[in-house]
Design an enzyme around this catalytic site. Structure first.
Site, PDB file in Angstrom:
ATOM      1  N   CYS A 106       0.829  -1.215   0.000  1.00  0.00           N
ATOM      2  CA  CYS A 106       0.000   0.000   0.000  1.00  0.00           C
ATOM      3  C   CYS A 106       0.858   1.257   0.000  1.00  0.00           C
ATOM      4  O   CYS A 106       0.388   2.346  -0.313  1.00  0.00           O
ATOM      5  CB  CYS A 106      -0.924   0.002   1.215  1.00  0.00           C
ATOM      6  SG  CYS A 106      -1.938  -1.471   1.301  1.00  0.00           S
ATOM      7  N   HIS A 136      -2.681   6.384   5.081  1.00  0.00           N
ATOM      8  CA  HIS A 136      -3.238   5.262   4.319  1.00  0.00           C
ATOM      9  C   HIS A 136      -4.581   4.882   4.938  1.00  0.00           C
ATOM     10  O   HIS A 136      -4.690   4.719   6.157  1.00  0.00           O
ATOM     11  CB  HIS A 136      -2.241   4.095   4.364  1.00  0.00           C
ATOM     12  CG  HIS A 136      -2.793   2.835   3.790  1.00  0.00           C
ATOM     13  ND1 HIS A 136      -3.578   2.810   2.659  1.00  0.00           N
ATOM     14  CD2 HIS A 136      -2.679   1.537   4.195  1.00  0.00           C
ATOM     15  CE1 HIS A 136      -3.922   1.559   2.403  1.00  0.00           C
ATOM     16  NE2 HIS A 136      -3.398   0.778   3.315  1.00  0.00           N
ATOM     17  N   ASN A 154     -10.237   0.056   1.932  1.00  0.00           N
ATOM     18  CA  ASN A 154      -8.783   0.143   1.780  1.00  0.00           C
ATOM     19  C   ASN A 154      -8.447  -0.080   0.302  1.00  0.00           C
ATOM     20  O   ASN A 154      -8.531  -1.199  -0.186  1.00  0.00           O
ATOM     21  CB  ASN A 154      -8.136  -0.920   2.667  1.00  0.00           C
ATOM     22  CG  ASN A 154      -6.630  -0.984   2.524  1.00  0.00           C
ATOM     23  OD1 ASN A 154      -6.050  -0.390   1.623  1.00  0.00           O
ATOM     24  ND2 ASN A 154      -5.985  -1.731   3.421  1.00  0.00           N
TER      25      ASN A 154
HETATM   26  O1  UT7 Z   1      -3.388  -2.058   3.800  1.00  0.00           O
HETATM   27  C1  UT7 Z   1      -2.322  -2.747   4.329  1.00  0.00           C
HETATM   28  C2  UT7 Z   1      -2.226  -2.543   5.760  1.00  0.00           C
HETATM   29  N1  UT7 Z   1      -3.266  -3.274   6.423  1.00  0.00           N
HETATM   30  C3  UT7 Z   1      -3.746  -2.848   7.574  1.00  0.00           C
HETATM   31  O2  UT7 Z   1      -3.394  -1.800   8.032  1.00  0.00           O
HETATM   32  C4  UT7 Z   1      -4.706  -3.729   8.320  1.00  0.00           C
HETATM   33  C5  UT7 Z   1      -4.443  -3.603   9.781  1.00  0.00           C
HETATM   34  N2  UT7 Z   1      -5.314  -4.437  10.566  1.00  0.00           N
HETATM   35  C6  UT7 Z   1      -6.603  -4.130  10.793  1.00  0.00           C
HETATM   36  O3  UT7 Z   1      -7.121  -3.156  10.279  1.00  0.00           O
HETATM   37  C7  UT7 Z   1      -7.361  -4.983  11.779  1.00  0.00           C
HETATM   38  O4  UT7 Z   1      -6.466  -5.872  12.403  1.00  0.00           O
HETATM   39  C8  UT7 Z   1      -8.511  -5.814  11.111  1.00  0.00           C
HETATM   40  C9  UT7 Z   1      -9.642  -4.876  10.725  1.00  0.00           C
HETATM   41  C10 UT7 Z   1      -7.997  -6.548   9.897  1.00  0.00           C
HETATM   42  C11 UT7 Z   1      -9.074  -6.811  12.104  1.00  0.00           C
HETATM   43  O5  UT7 Z   1      -9.481  -6.150  13.294  1.00  0.00           O
HETATM   44  P1  UT7 Z   1      -9.013  -6.687  14.719  1.00  0.00           P
HETATM   45  O6  UT7 Z   1      -9.657  -5.827  15.714  1.00  0.00           O
HETATM   46  O7  UT7 Z   1      -7.507  -6.735  14.700  1.00  0.00           O
HETATM   47  O8  UT7 Z   1      -9.664  -8.102  14.762  1.00  0.00           O
HETATM   48  P2  UT7 Z   1      -8.962  -9.525  14.948  1.00  0.00           P
HETATM   49  O9  UT7 Z   1      -8.236  -9.916  13.712  1.00  0.00           O
HETATM   50  O10 UT7 Z   1      -8.210  -9.540  16.242  1.00  0.00           O
HETATM   51  O11 UT7 Z   1     -10.236 -10.432  15.105  1.00  0.00           O
HETATM   52  C12 UT7 Z   1     -11.133 -10.280  16.194  1.00  0.00           C
HETATM   53  C13 UT7 Z   1     -12.296 -11.228  15.997  1.00  0.00           C
HETATM   54  C14 UT7 Z   1     -11.862 -12.650  15.654  1.00  0.00           C
HETATM   55  O12 UT7 Z   1     -12.759 -13.536  16.285  1.00  0.00           O
HETATM   56  P3  UT7 Z   1     -12.322 -14.309  17.634  1.00  0.00           P
HETATM   57  O13 UT7 Z   1     -11.094 -15.085  17.245  1.00  0.00           O
HETATM   58  O14 UT7 Z   1     -12.054 -13.224  18.618  1.00  0.00           O
HETATM   59  O15 UT7 Z   1     -13.514 -15.131  17.919  1.00  0.00           O
HETATM   60  C15 UT7 Z   1     -12.070 -12.729  14.153  1.00  0.00           C
HETATM   61  O16 UT7 Z   1     -12.317 -14.026  13.709  1.00  0.00           O
HETATM   62  O17 UT7 Z   1     -13.101 -10.787  14.885  1.00  0.00           O
HETATM   63  C16 UT7 Z   1     -13.294 -11.861  13.974  1.00  0.00           C
HETATM   64  N3  UT7 Z   1     -13.426 -11.340  12.629  1.00  0.00           N
HETATM   65  C17 UT7 Z   1     -14.618 -10.958  12.132  1.00  0.00           C
HETATM   66  N4  UT7 Z   1     -15.856 -10.950  12.632  1.00  0.00           N
HETATM   67  C18 UT7 Z   1     -16.846 -10.484  11.878  1.00  0.00           C
HETATM   68  C19 UT7 Z   1     -12.448 -11.110  11.711  1.00  0.00           C
HETATM   69  N5  UT7 Z   1     -12.994 -10.601  10.599  1.00  0.00           N
HETATM   70  C20 UT7 Z   1     -14.333 -10.507  10.836  1.00  0.00           C
HETATM   71  C21 UT7 Z   1     -15.412 -10.011  10.068  1.00  0.00           C
HETATM   72  N6  UT7 Z   1     -16.636 -10.028  10.625  1.00  0.00           N
HETATM   73  N7  UT7 Z   1     -15.249  -9.533   8.819  1.00  0.00           N
END
Ligand code: UT7
Length: 331
Positions: free
Chosen positions: A118, A258, A288
């Protein structure tokens, strides 16, 4: 230390293009187990524009590029160089840069792609600035363009809710007055390459039945690792880049980060003690858009008057590599 270019650089115009098809969070709930509430709360994204069948990155890039050229008041024939930042090129080669060069008939321009996750758009802008600042080029079209929806697994809720398609463009040229580029810095941290990867289809894992079955041809992201990494490195990095330009954080009139996640942007602003009004945020409409994202925000910031001539604007990006980079422009 401020940058000293032999030739001063000016930002001459910006443009953008997004495909017509809009996909809302509610529509995604029909594809994967997710909800509008989860996506908004965790990312800030409400909808995104997605390429329809037959639409490709080079088309978005050419449209955004032409808009930027019109805004700059220059014709494609006047360009010396076209640099396209993308992670979702139409194909590996020819690159999107040469495809755009042919489409817009920029007959005197060289053209190439930059792939730096990105952060590619910031890398491309810095390379273009250096090319003009050294006297090598006079007019450069820089484009960030993506059709990343084609590389995403639409059954993987960890990634498919995040990305959107589109293109943003900037024309740089020789300035008749001051140099617009006050500071620039690019970083890479290749040991963290597994945080965001697209492993399949090339030399390491050529396309075959096994690679398709393994899902190697989709974007893989350790979202939480990226989230923590960005929160750790970006605030102090941004302070360093300001210092290089002899500026205080409060001297920056507009911040363009970004557009990956609203929580990331708000967290960085909080740490820098910068008010949210100073940040241009449009991820709620576009998701994004990877290497296009900061250019979309820059263009919209201009279009709606949140950025004006004379403003000091800091563009900051981060992404696969891991890479990160920033550039301060006095527009
Ligand atoms: O562009 C390149 C750079 N990329 C970024 O900057 C991305 C950076 N990361 C993020 O923006 C965040 O980490 C995400 C938005 C991708 C994820 O958010 P998070 O708060 O870090 O969530 P997580 O990955 O820790 O997941 C929390 C929970 C999990 O469930 P459990 O294991 O706690 O039961 C995931 O399975 O949320 C669940 N989950 C979802 N639930 C509903 C993950 N994706 C989804 C979804 N809908 N789409």
């Amino acid at each position: 230390m401020t940058l000293k270019f032999a030739v001063p650089v000016a930002l001459l115009g910006t443009g953008m293009y997004v495909p017509e098809r809009v996909v809302t969070n509610d529509e995604l709930t029909k594809m994967v187990e997710t909800s509008d509430e989860w996506i908004i709360e965790r990312t800030g994204i409400k909808e995104r524009h997605i390429a329809s069948e037959g639409e490709v990155t080079s088309q978005f890039a050419a449209k955004a590029g032409m808009e930027a050229l019109r805004a700059a008041g220059i014709t494609p024939e006047e360009l010396d160089m076209i640099i396209v930042a993308t992670n979702s090129p139409d194909m590996l080669f020819p690159g999107v840069g040469p495809l755009v060069q042919g489409m817009i008939k920029a007959t005197k321009a060289g053209a190439c792609d930059v792939q730096a996750g990105c952060t590619g758009c910031v890398y491309a802008l810095v390379l273009a600035s250096a090319g003009i600042g050294s006297g090598l080029w006079k007019k450069v079209l820089v484009i960030g363009a993506e059709a990343l929806s084609r590389l995403v697994d639409w059954t993987d809720r960890n990634t498919c809710v995040l990305f959107g398609d589109g293109a943003g463009a900037v024309v740089l040229g020789v300035s008749e007055g001051k140099n617009a580029v006050l500071a620039a810095e690019l970083h890479a941290d290749g040991e963290k390459g597994d945080y965001i990867a697209f492993p399949g289809g090339l030399a390491a894992r050529p396309a075959n039945h096994a690679s398709v079955d393994a899902g190697d041809h989709f974007v893989k992201m350790k979202g939480n690792e990226v989230f923590k990494y960005v929160n750790k490195v970006i605030p102090s990095f941004v302070k360093d880049v300001c210092e290089q330009a002899g500026l205080d954080i409060s001297d920056i009139d507009a911040w363009i980060f970004h557009q990956a996640n609203l929580r990331i942007i708000e967290g960085i602003l909080r740490r820098l003690n910068v008010s949210e009004e100073k940040a241009i945020v449009n991820l709620q409409k576009y998701g994004n858009t990877s290497a296009a994202s900061v250019f979309l925000a820059l263009h919209e910031g201009f279009a709606d008057g949140r950025i004006s001539r004379g403003d000091k604007v800091m563009l900051v990006s981060f992404g696969a590599g891991m890479t990160y980079g920033a550039i301060i422009l006095e527009i």
